[in-house]
Scaffold this motif. Structure first.
Motif, mmCIF file in Angstrom:
data_model
loop_
_atom_site.group_PDB
_atom_site.id
_atom_site.type_symbol
_atom_site.label_atom_id
_atom_site.label_comp_id
_atom_site.label_asym_id
_atom_site.label_seq_id
_atom_site.Cartn_x
_atom_site.Cartn_y
_atom_site.Cartn_z
ATOM 1 N N ASP A 104 0.826 -1.201 0.000
ATOM 2 C CA ASP A 104 0.000 0.000 0.000
ATOM 3 C C ASP A 104 0.868 1.262 0.000
ATOM 4 O O ASP A 104 1.758 1.410 0.843
ATOM 5 N N GLY A 105 0.602 2.159 -0.940
ATOM 6 C CA GLY A 105 1.264 3.468 -0.956
ATOM 7 C C GLY A 105 2.684 3.468 -1.521
ATOM 8 O O GLY A 105 3.388 4.475 -1.393
ATOM 9 N N THR B 261 -7.088 4.064 -1.050
ATOM 10 C CA THR B 261 -6.825 2.629 -0.902
ATOM 11 C C THR B 261 -7.970 1.727 -1.368
ATOM 12 O O THR B 261 -7.765 0.821 -2.173
ATOM 13 N N ASP C 24 2.297 2.633 3.568
ATOM 14 C CA ASP C 24 1.301 3.710 3.625
ATOM 15 C C ASP C 24 1.331 4.383 4.998
ATOM 16 O O ASP C 24 1.363 5.605 5.102
ATOM 17 N N ASP D 252 -1.424 0.679 -4.741
ATOM 18 C CA ASP D 252 -2.700 1.326 -5.041
ATOM 19 C C ASP D 252 -2.548 2.789 -5.445
ATOM 20 O O ASP D 252 -3.374 3.330 -6.172
ATOM 21 N N HIS D 253 -1.491 3.447 -4.958
ATOM 22 C CA HIS D 253 -1.280 4.877 -5.213
ATOM 23 C C HIS D 253 0.097 5.244 -4.678
ATOM 24 O O HIS D 253 0.734 4.436 -3.988
ATOM 25 N N HIS E 174 -2.517 11.323 -0.078
ATOM 26 C CA HIS E 174 -2.863 10.882 -1.431
ATOM 27 C C HIS E 174 -4.351 11.044 -1.617
ATOM 28 O O HIS E 174 -5.060 11.387 -0.668
#
Ligand code: AMP
Ligand code: ZN
Ligand code: ZN
Length: 402
Positions: A32-33, A68, A189, A234-235, A339
């Motif tokens: 994540d992130g 997310t 994240d 995810d980002h 984000h």
């Protein structure tokens, strides 16, 4: 005799060229992130090795909003958030009359909120088993069934324990062995929100992610199974300055809207649910106040977001300029990383995509692409047809060894 030899030859060649369902395994991992530039920025050894041995995208473009839940669910459904229904981490639903929140376990497990045909169920429909060590949507009976193995989300489970479970699933007897497995890690994240993407704490977290990847890859290699490993995020993460100036104070709007509209704040953007004369009044007020944010009617959001056709999206949507955050109380919400911003115009929102394994081309670099295309790639590797989705197999087909 010659005919038989020819048929045998033909069938061998045909099998090699078009593996039938049941001959491949896919492990999909999300950090994540994990921003698109971290491998180069922090010179991560195991990621670098995987990139040489596999295919790497310049970046993967998250769907809007770059949060997310919408994005993890886009990756496993091949649909934009506006089309799969998980339109944000937090949103209001006028049918259930509830505000969906990722911290509410009952809502997270309620299939009402989840559309599309997630990969776990698609794989099952094609006669194969599926498993998940965490992923948005995996603890919910979407399309009528749960993954064959899944875990209720629990952040406290150790990362090594997650990897061990995935390897143990791959060690099951062939008839029980899942062909599609998801695996999720949240720590990057967390750390990058708290300290910012450039902080020493973040570098440490990324070196740790690199160790985990090395461990997972080594274990998969020891299995001697045709496993494709796909690593995504995810980002990305935008570095924030903790100054009141960077908070868009909308407490005035809250007073005006109270009792006449519902407001759901996601920091980088805000949903306002209202209609009729109230909608026109709030819209005018916001348009006059626009400073470091943009105001959209749902139906007028940019086409690239595919975000105008779902009743769960605010009738009015406010989107902050990168680096700014909506707040009703600028003393709250202090993060060095954020984000959620427009993923198409904010490079820092860029995510990762790396793929590796016997079905993936080596040392191949591909340009940026949208995350809805991962689903048809996985289906293709597993030899199964996709339902109607937003993603297209054509985008990533060329990275596959047929
Ligand atoms: P955000 O950074 O606000 O978009 O959301 C990230 C948060 O989502 C992290 O704190 C994760 O712990 C949480 N999260 C990720 N996956 C799940 C899940 N399947 N169920 C509940 N929370 C999750
Ligand atoms: Zn995330
Ligand atoms: Zn986050």
């Amino acid at each position: 005799m010659r005919k038989i030899a020819f048929l045998l030859y033909f069938s061998l060649v045909f099998q090699a060229a078009w593996p039938q369902s049941g001959t491949s395994y896919v492990v999909l991992v999300s950090f994540d992130g994990f921003r698109y530039d971290y491998v180069e920025k922090y010179d991560l050894e195991n990621f670098n090795q995987l990139i040489i041995e596999g295919t790497a995208a310049e970046k993967m473009i998250p769907s809007f909003p770059s949060k997310t839940f919408p994005n993890h669910y886009s990756i496993v459904t091949g649909l934009y958030p506006g089309n799969h229904g998980l339109v944000d981490n937090t949103f209001y639903d006028s049918i259930s009359n509830e505000t969906y929140k990722i911290s509410n376990r009952d809502m997270v497990r309620n299939s009402f909120y989840y559309g599309g045909m997630p990969l776990w169920q698609l794989v099952q429909e094609n006669g194969m088993k599926s498993a998940s060590y965490f992923w948005v949507g995996s603890e919910t009976a979407v399309a009528g069934s749960y993954p064959d193995h899944f875990k209720y989300y629990d952040e406290s489970v150790g990362d090594q324990e997650r990897i061990n479970a995935v390897i143990n699933w791959l060690r099951l007897p062939e008839e029980d062995r899942p062909h599609f497995i998801s695996l999720y890690f949240s720590f990057i994240d967390h750390v990058t929100h708290a300290h910012g993407p450039d902080a020493p704490e973040s570098e440490k977290a990324l070196r740790y992610a690199d160790q985990l990847l090395g461990e997972l890859k080594k274990q998969i290699e020891s299995l001697d199974l045709p496993v494709t490993l796909i690593i995504v995020s995810d980002h990305g993460m935008y570095p924030m300055i903790l100054d009141k100036e960077y908070y868009i104070d909308l407490s005035g709007i809250k007073d005006i809207a109270e009792n006449q509209a519902k407001i759901v704040n996601n920091g980088s953007h805000m949903h306002i649910y209202c209609d009729g004369e109230v909608k026109q009044r709030i819209l005018k007020q916001l348009e006059n106040k626009e400073d470091h944010f943009r105001t959209y009617l749902r139906e007028n959001t940019p086409d690239r977001w595919h975000y105008n056709g779902n009743y769960r999206i605010g009738d009015i949507l406010l989107v902050a300029e990168p680096g700014f955050s909506f707040s009703f109380n600028p003393n709250d919400n202090k993060h060095y990383g954020a984000h959620g911003y427009d993923p198409y115009t904010t490079p820092e929102m860029g995510a990762i995509f790396y793929a590796w394994g016997p079905r993936i081309k080596k040392n191949k670099k591909i340009p940026a692409f949208e995350n809805i295309h991962v689903y048809p790639l996985i289906a293709h590797i597993l030899g199964i047809e996709t339902p109607a989705i937003d993603g297209s197999v054509r985008v990533l087909q060329d990275i596959v060894v047929e």
